[in-house]
Design a protein around this motif. Sequence first.
Motif, PDB file in Angstrom:
ATOM      1  N   LYS A   1       0.878  -1.168   0.000  1.00 49.11           N
ATOM      2  CA  LYS A   1       0.000   0.000   0.000  1.00 49.11           C
ATOM      3  C   LYS A   1       0.908   1.208   0.000  1.00 49.11           C
ATOM      4  N   PHE A   2       0.407   2.282  -0.496  1.00 47.97           N
ATOM      5  CA  PHE A   2       1.192   3.513  -0.582  1.00 47.97           C
ATOM      6  C   PHE A   2       0.525   4.532   0.315  1.00 47.97           C
ATOM      7  N   VAL A   3       1.278   5.063   1.278  1.00 47.43           N
ATOM      8  CA  VAL A   3       0.709   5.969   2.270  1.00 47.43           C
ATOM      9  C   VAL A   3       1.453   7.303   2.264  1.00 47.43           C
ATOM     10  N   ALA A   4       0.791   8.296   2.842  1.00 44.59           N
ATOM     11  CA  ALA A   4       1.396   9.624   2.955  1.00 44.59           C
ATOM     12  C   ALA A   4       1.227  10.148   4.368  1.00 44.59           C
ATOM     13  N   LEU A   5       2.257  10.808   4.840  1.00 43.90           N
ATOM     14  CA  LEU A   5       2.191  11.596   6.069  1.00 43.90           C
ATOM     15  C   LEU A   5       2.153  13.046   5.622  1.00 43.90           C
ATOM     16  N   TRP A   6       1.006  13.681   5.746  1.00 46.28           N
ATOM     17  CA  TRP A   6       0.852  15.079   5.356  1.00 46.28           C
ATOM     18  C   TRP A   6       1.320  15.938   6.525  1.00 46.28           C
ATOM     19  N   LEU A   7       2.222  16.880   6.255  1.00 40.94           N
ATOM     20  CA  LEU A   7       2.842  17.678   7.305  1.00 40.94           C
ATOM     21  C   LEU A   7       2.679  19.165   7.030  1.00 40.94           C
ATOM     22  N   ASP A   8       2.657  19.943   8.113  1.00 43.26           N
ATOM     23  CA  ASP A   8       2.629  21.393   7.954  1.00 43.26           C
ATOM     24  C   ASP A   8       4.056  21.915   7.810  1.00 43.26           C
ATOM     25  N   GLY A   9       4.231  23.225   7.832  1.00 41.39           N
ATOM     26  CA  GLY A   9       5.543  23.829   7.622  1.00 41.39           C
ATOM     27  C   GLY A   9       6.552  23.528   8.716  1.00 41.39           C
ATOM     28  N   ARG A  10       6.091  23.090   9.861  1.00 41.46           N
ATOM     29  CA  ARG A  10       6.987  22.724  10.975  1.00 41.46           C
ATOM     30  C   ARG A  10       7.091  21.220  11.149  1.00 41.46           C
TER      31      ARG A  10
ATOM     32  N   ARG B   1       4.776  19.054  11.502  1.00 42.58           N
ATOM     33  CA  ARG B   1       3.786  18.486  12.410  1.00 42.58           C
ATOM     34  C   ARG B   1       2.762  17.729  11.576  1.00 42.58           C
ATOM     35  N   LEU B   2       2.316  16.616  12.109  1.00 44.73           N
ATOM     36  CA  LEU B   2       1.387  15.752  11.382  1.00 44.73           C
ATOM     37  C   LEU B   2       0.030  16.425  11.198  1.00 44.73           C
ATOM     38  N   ILE B   3      -0.394  16.496   9.954  1.00 43.00           N
ATOM     39  CA  ILE B   3      -1.759  16.906   9.633  1.00 43.00           C
ATOM     40  C   ILE B   3      -2.617  15.649   9.552  1.00 43.00           C
ATOM     41  N   ALA B   4      -2.123  14.642   8.810  1.00 43.65           N
ATOM     42  CA  ALA B   4      -2.883  13.403   8.663  1.00 43.65           C
ATOM     43  C   ALA B   4      -1.985  12.297   8.117  1.00 43.65           C
ATOM     44  N   TYR B   5      -2.337  11.083   8.464  1.00 44.59           N
ATOM     45  CA  TYR B   5      -1.766   9.862   7.873  1.00 44.59           C
ATOM     46  C   TYR B   5      -2.854   9.346   6.950  1.00 44.59           C
TER      47      TYR B   5
ATOM     48  N   LYS C   1      -4.402  15.375  -3.221  1.00 45.50           N
ATOM     49  CA  LYS C   1      -4.580  15.114  -1.783  1.00 45.50           C
ATOM     50  C   LYS C   1      -3.737  16.079  -0.948  1.00 45.50           C
ATOM     51  N   ALA C   2      -2.516  16.363  -1.394  1.00 47.77           N
ATOM     52  CA  ALA C   2      -1.639  17.282  -0.672  1.00 47.77           C
ATOM     53  C   ALA C   2      -2.279  18.670  -0.579  1.00 47.77           C
ATOM     54  N   ILE C   3      -2.839  19.120  -1.677  1.00 42.58           N
ATOM     55  CA  ILE C   3      -3.503  20.423  -1.697  1.00 42.58           C
ATOM     56  C   ILE C   3      -4.740  20.395  -0.808  1.00 42.58           C
ATOM     57  N   ALA C   4      -5.515  19.318  -0.873  1.00 43.17           N
ATOM     58  CA  ALA C   4      -6.721  19.198  -0.042  1.00 43.17           C
ATOM     59  C   ALA C   4      -6.387  19.252   1.449  1.00 43.17           C
ATOM     60  N   HIS C   5      -5.236  18.721   1.832  1.00 43.79           N
ATOM     61  CA  HIS C   5      -4.815  18.738   3.242  1.00 43.79           C
ATOM     62  C   HIS C   5      -4.081  20.030   3.611  1.00 43.79           C
ATOM     63  N   ASN C   6      -3.849  20.887   2.605  1.00 41.13           N
ATOM     64  CA  ASN C   6      -3.086  22.119   2.800  1.00 41.13           C
ATOM     65  C   ASN C   6      -1.702  21.809   3.380  1.00 41.13           C
ATOM     66  N   ALA C   7      -1.087  20.757   2.869  1.00 39.88           N
ATOM     67  CA  ALA C   7       0.220  20.309   3.354  1.00 39.88           C
ATOM     68  C   ALA C   7       1.337  21.171   2.791  1.00 39.88           C
ATOM     69  N   ALA C   8       2.349  21.394   3.619  1.00 42.58           N
ATOM     70  CA  ALA C   8       3.561  22.078   3.175  1.00 42.58           C
ATOM     71  C   ALA C   8       4.620  21.060   2.787  1.00 42.58           C
ATOM     72  N   ALA C   9       4.485  19.853   3.345  1.00 44.26           N
ATOM     73  CA  ALA C   9       5.466  18.799   3.086  1.00 44.26           C
ATOM     74  C   ALA C   9       4.778  17.446   3.207  1.00 44.26           C
ATOM     75  N   VAL C  10       5.447  16.439   2.659  1.00 45.88           N
ATOM     76  CA  VAL C  10       4.891  15.083   2.711  1.00 45.88           C
ATOM     77  C   VAL C  10       6.039  14.079   2.806  1.00 45.88           C
ATOM     78  N   ILE C  11       5.767  13.014   3.534  1.00 44.21           N
ATOM     79  CA  ILE C  11       6.634  11.838   3.544  1.00 44.21           C
ATOM     80  C   ILE C  11       5.761  10.701   3.031  1.00 44.21           C
ATOM     81  N   VAL C  12       6.225  10.010   2.002  1.00 43.59           N
ATOM     82  CA  VAL C  12       5.485   8.868   1.483  1.00 43.59           C
ATOM     83  C   VAL C  12       6.200   7.587   1.896  1.00 43.59           C
ATOM     84  N   ALA C  13       5.441   6.507   1.916  1.00 37.03           N
ATOM     85  CA  ALA C  13       6.031   5.232   2.331  1.00 37.03           C
ATOM     86  C   ALA C  13       5.205   4.087   1.785  1.00 37.03           C
ATOM     87  N   HIS C  14       5.841   2.936   1.717  1.00 35.30           N
ATOM     88  CA  HIS C  14       5.121   1.719   1.382  1.00 35.30           C
ATOM     89  C   HIS C  14       5.878   0.512   1.942  1.00 35.30           C
TER      90      HIS C  14
END
Length: 157
Positions: free
Chosen positions: A58-67, A69-73, A94-107
């Motif tokens: 599965k492919f997942v994302a950790l949506w993060l703010d500018g600092r 901090r976790l917005i959502a998994y 999805k990144a735009i919908a979460h208003n993320a500044a950064a992302v870490i993806v994983a699988h």
Amino acid sequence: MNLYVRSANGYRVASVDEVVSAAKRAINRKYRRGQAFTSPKVVEDYLRVKLSYEDNEKFVALWLDGRHRLIAYEELFQGTIDGTSVYPRVVVQKAIAHNAAAVIVAHPHPSGVAEPSAADENITRRLKQALELVDIRLLDHIVVGKQCVSLAARGLL
């Protein structure tokens, strides 16, 4: 060392699934919205608990703010035992919908071998390019197996 759970007749040894579920509940309590990921090790520990015992990719994302901090998994794509399709367009949406500044993806690699494939490296480059167009930083792509392998640590980001 055995872990025990309460049952109708007292206590019994917990199954692997019960232990994994308990670990996931604990990590979800610890890393709620707003919790900062302060180091690569913290991220790897979090993802190891979330993904180590998956039977399919599965492919997942950790949506993060500018600092950072976790917005959502979020689980983005489901796959089979040896692959999953990833669509950069969906990741950007999805990144735009979460208003993320950064992302870490994983699988996960259900085989337990966390060595990134050529396809993993390719999708990492494509995601980085797509996210850069909307000013969102791809911080890392982590492959989870018996160990975690960071594509950022390997110089691919």
